[in-house]
Scaffold this motif. Structure first.
Motif: not given
Length: 124
Positions: A50-60, A67-71, A80-83
């Motif tokens: 999950y990523i917030s509207r501004s991108g400031g908060k993420t949850y996995y 291993r994965f990064t949402i941006s 994006y989802l970098q896996m």
């Protein structure tokens, strides 16, 4: 209303990396919190990130943490989802979803708009 189109899936080997993209239509992309879900054959759809509207908060999900990064790039209306370090158990159809209410949630029904998905297959 927003339309979502995923891309970037494919067939890779265990340990490889992939980057998924989700392009959104409309001018209000920054008004939506975004998430990635996945569904493997015979299994229920599950939350990935999950990523917030501004991108400031993420949850996995615990299974992908580290291993994965949402941006997101709000100027490009894309999430994006970098896996990295992919595993065979990551094999699934990956879908992005948009949520009008911004609070983070892993509940599928809480998301208002969905893409069609992109297949990710990881061979051992």
């Amino acid at each position: 209303q927003v339309q979502l189109v995923e891309s970037g899936g494919g067939l890779v080997q265990a340990g490889d990396s992939l980057r998924l993209s989700c392009a959104a239509s409309g001018r209000t992309f920054s008004s939506y919190a975004m998430a990635w879900f996945r569904q493997a054959p015979g299994k229920e759809r599950e939350f990935v990130a999950y990523i917030s509207r501004s991108g400031g908060k993420t949850y996995y999900a615990e299974s992908v943490k580290g291993r994965f990064t949402i941006s997101r790039d709000n100027a490009k209306n894309t999430v994006y989802l970098q896996m990295n370090s992919l595993r065979p158990e990551d094999t699934a159809v990956y879908c992005c979803a948009a949520r009008v209410l911004g609070s983070p949630t892993v509940v599928t029904a809480s998301y208002d708009y969905w893409g069609q998905g992109t297949q990710v297959t990881v061979s051992s």
